[in-house]
Design an enzyme around this catalytic site. Structure first.
Site, PDB file in Angstrom:
ATOM      1  N   SER A   8      -1.223  19.245  22.754  1.00  0.00           N
ATOM      2  CA  SER A   8      -0.686  20.469  22.147  1.00  0.00           C
ATOM      3  C   SER A   8      -1.497  21.651  22.632  1.00  0.00           C
ATOM      4  O   SER A   8      -2.704  21.751  22.366  1.00  0.00           O
ATOM      5  CB  SER A   8      -0.780  20.384  20.626  1.00  0.00           C
ATOM      6  OG  SER A   8      -0.638  21.684  20.098  1.00  0.00           O
ATOM      7  N   HIS A  31       2.975  19.777  24.828  1.00  0.00           N
ATOM      8  CA  HIS A  31       3.581  20.087  23.535  1.00  0.00           C
ATOM      9  C   HIS A  31       3.345  21.566  23.227  1.00  0.00           C
ATOM     10  O   HIS A  31       2.204  22.037  23.203  1.00  0.00           O
ATOM     11  CB  HIS A  31       2.934  19.189  22.476  1.00  0.00           C
ATOM     12  CG  HIS A  31       3.518  19.296  21.112  1.00  0.00           C
ATOM     13  ND1 HIS A  31       4.648  18.619  20.720  1.00  0.00           N
ATOM     14  CD2 HIS A  31       3.115  19.993  20.026  1.00  0.00           C
ATOM     15  CE1 HIS A  31       4.919  18.894  19.456  1.00  0.00           C
ATOM     16  NE2 HIS A  31       3.998  19.729  19.006  1.00  0.00           N
ATOM     17  N   ASP A  33       3.860  24.502  20.522  1.00  0.00           N
ATOM     18  CA  ASP A  33       4.103  24.758  19.097  1.00  0.00           C
ATOM     19  C   ASP A  33       4.551  26.195  18.883  1.00  0.00           C
ATOM     20  O   ASP A  33       3.785  27.129  19.100  1.00  0.00           O
ATOM     21  CB  ASP A  33       2.817  24.498  18.307  1.00  0.00           C
ATOM     22  CG  ASP A  33       2.531  23.019  18.191  1.00  0.00           C
ATOM     23  OD1 ASP A  33       3.411  22.277  17.727  1.00  0.00           O
ATOM     24  OD2 ASP A  33       1.418  22.599  18.579  1.00  0.00           O
ATOM     25  N   MET A  35       5.730  28.979  16.242  1.00  0.00           N
ATOM     26  CA  MET A  35       5.620  29.274  14.800  1.00  0.00           C
ATOM     27  C   MET A  35       6.066  30.697  14.516  1.00  0.00           C
ATOM     28  O   MET A  35       5.735  31.613  15.281  1.00  0.00           O
ATOM     29  CB  MET A  35       4.172  29.107  14.351  1.00  0.00           C
ATOM     30  CG  MET A  35       3.593  27.743  14.682  1.00  0.00           C
ATOM     31  SD  MET A  35       1.878  27.651  14.180  1.00  0.00           S
ATOM     32  CE  MET A  35       1.507  25.962  14.628  1.00  0.00           C
ATOM     33  N   HIS A  64       8.231  22.343  20.138  1.00  0.00           N
ATOM     34  CA  HIS A  64       8.309  22.032  18.707  1.00  0.00           C
ATOM     35  C   HIS A  64       8.545  23.335  17.958  1.00  0.00           C
ATOM     36  O   HIS A  64       7.627  24.141  17.795  1.00  0.00           O
ATOM     37  CB  HIS A  64       6.982  21.356  18.298  1.00  0.00           C
ATOM     38  CG  HIS A  64       6.862  21.044  16.844  1.00  0.00           C
ATOM     39  ND1 HIS A  64       5.656  20.678  16.257  1.00  0.00           N
ATOM     40  CD2 HIS A  64       7.780  21.014  15.852  1.00  0.00           C
ATOM     41  CE1 HIS A  64       5.853  20.461  14.964  1.00  0.00           C
ATOM     42  NE2 HIS A  64       7.129  20.661  14.694  1.00  0.00           N
ATOM     43  N   MET A  66       8.779  25.361  14.913  1.00  0.00           N
ATOM     44  CA  MET A  66       8.469  25.468  13.479  1.00  0.00           C
ATOM     45  C   MET A  66       8.931  26.840  13.027  1.00  0.00           C
ATOM     46  O   MET A  66       8.120  27.723  12.705  1.00  0.00           O
ATOM     47  CB  MET A  66       6.964  25.268  13.260  1.00  0.00           C
ATOM     48  CG  MET A  66       6.542  23.817  13.405  1.00  0.00           C
ATOM     49  SD  MET A  66       4.770  23.646  13.644  1.00  0.00           S
ATOM     50  CE  MET A  66       4.671  23.954  15.387  1.00  0.00           C
ATOM     51  N   MET A 135       5.718  14.359  11.249  1.00  0.00           N
ATOM     52  CA  MET A 135       4.517  15.185  11.092  1.00  0.00           C
ATOM     53  C   MET A 135       3.484  14.425  10.268  1.00  0.00           C
ATOM     54  O   MET A 135       3.791  13.930   9.181  1.00  0.00           O
ATOM     55  CB  MET A 135       4.842  16.505  10.383  1.00  0.00           C
ATOM     56  CG  MET A 135       5.663  17.500  11.196  1.00  0.00           C
ATOM     57  SD  MET A 135       4.945  17.958  12.787  1.00  0.00           S
ATOM     58  CE  MET A 135       3.375  18.689  12.309  1.00  0.00           C
ATOM     59  N   ASP A 173       2.454  13.936  15.137  1.00  0.00           N
ATOM     60  CA  ASP A 173       1.826  15.225  15.428  1.00  0.00           C
ATOM     61  C   ASP A 173       0.951  15.635  14.249  1.00  0.00           C
ATOM     62  O   ASP A 173       1.453  15.838  13.141  1.00  0.00           O
ATOM     63  CB  ASP A 173       2.956  16.248  15.666  1.00  0.00           C
ATOM     64  CG  ASP A 173       2.455  17.632  16.057  1.00  0.00           C
ATOM     65  OD1 ASP A 173       1.242  17.792  16.257  1.00  0.00           O
ATOM     66  OD2 ASP A 173       3.307  18.538  16.170  1.00  0.00           O
TER      67      ASP A 173
END
Ligand code: DX5
Ligand code: ZN
Length: 221
Positions: A8, A31, A33, A35, A64, A66, A135, A173
């Site tokens: 990540s 990965h 992330d 957000m 990913h 979020m 998660m 994760d």
């Protein structure tokens, strides 16, 4: 089953991302992330970063999301060069349509479950995805402690996948390190996301190999 490692980049050096992603050596995914400060209490990066990462590496980008209303951003992240786009079951009120949109945009769809969300939430759409992300921390931050209560949940997802005869990835994760990696692999996960463990110290590539080396060769189902 071969274990795939997905560092990540949330724990990488954002002032020097190209060097950071090179430092992990050969990995299965990077990965990313994303957000939004609403779905999770933190802000990170958007499609522009995905686009530039794609220019800097041939490693598939595992994005990913979020974020709330992920359907609004599927096209942008697909165009930016994502390989996998994972949305949270909790974040999309028309999950079926969102997953279909990811497939139609030419990406592999994934669905993620927060720790409090039961596996039954994805029963109706699991045959539409290429990846289920369990998660193992509450999403939002790197460096949190692994929630051991998620191990039976990983087993449940593995049982569902095997029962339905699906050939899809089960990703975990949060809090993955040399102690928790063999536990999740034994429970049936085959894609391990790791941020703080991989980017700690000066030897990310060695940390990746350490993670691979502690995992059993196959899962127990
Ligand atoms: C958390 C993110 C993770 C995070 C994992 O919300 O989804 O990908 O970077 O970090 P570690 O491996 O440090 O728990
Ligand atoms: Zn993540």
């Amino acid at each position: 089953m071969t274990i795939k490692i997905a560092p990540s980049i949330l724990s990488a050096n954002f002032a020097n991302l190209a060097e950071s992603i090179e430092s992990v050596g050969s990995v299965d995914f990077l990965h990313v992330d994303v957000m939004d400060g609403h779905f999770v209490p933190n802000l990170s990066m958007g499609p522009h970063v995905v686009k530039d990462l794609g220019k800097a590496t041939d490693t598939p980008l595992d994005v990913h999301l979020m974020i709330e209303n992920p359907e609004l951003y599927v096209e942008a992240f697909a165009k930016a060069g994502s390989s996998v786009i994972t949305v949270h079951a909790e974040a999309s009120c028309h999950l079926h349509r969102t997953i279909q949109a990811i497939r139609d945009a030419g990406c592999s769809p994934g669905v993620a479950l927060c720790p409090a969300t039961p596996v039954i939430m994805i029963e109706q759409i699991i045959d539409m995805v290429d990846l289920v992300l369990v998660m193992t921390v509450n999403p939002g931050f790197g460096g949190q402690a692994f929630i051991y209560e998620m191990v039976p949940k990983i087993r449940k997802v593995r049982e569902m996948v095997d029962r339905l005869g699906l050939d899809i990835d089960i990703e975990v994760d949060g809090g993955i390190n040399a102690t928790t990696a063999p536990v999740v692999a034994e429970a049936g996960a085959n894609v391990l996301v790791a941020g703080s463990y991989v980017f700690r110290g000066d030897t990310p590539a060695e940390n990746v190999e350490l993670l691979r080396s502690v995992c059993p060769a196959g899962h127990s189902s």
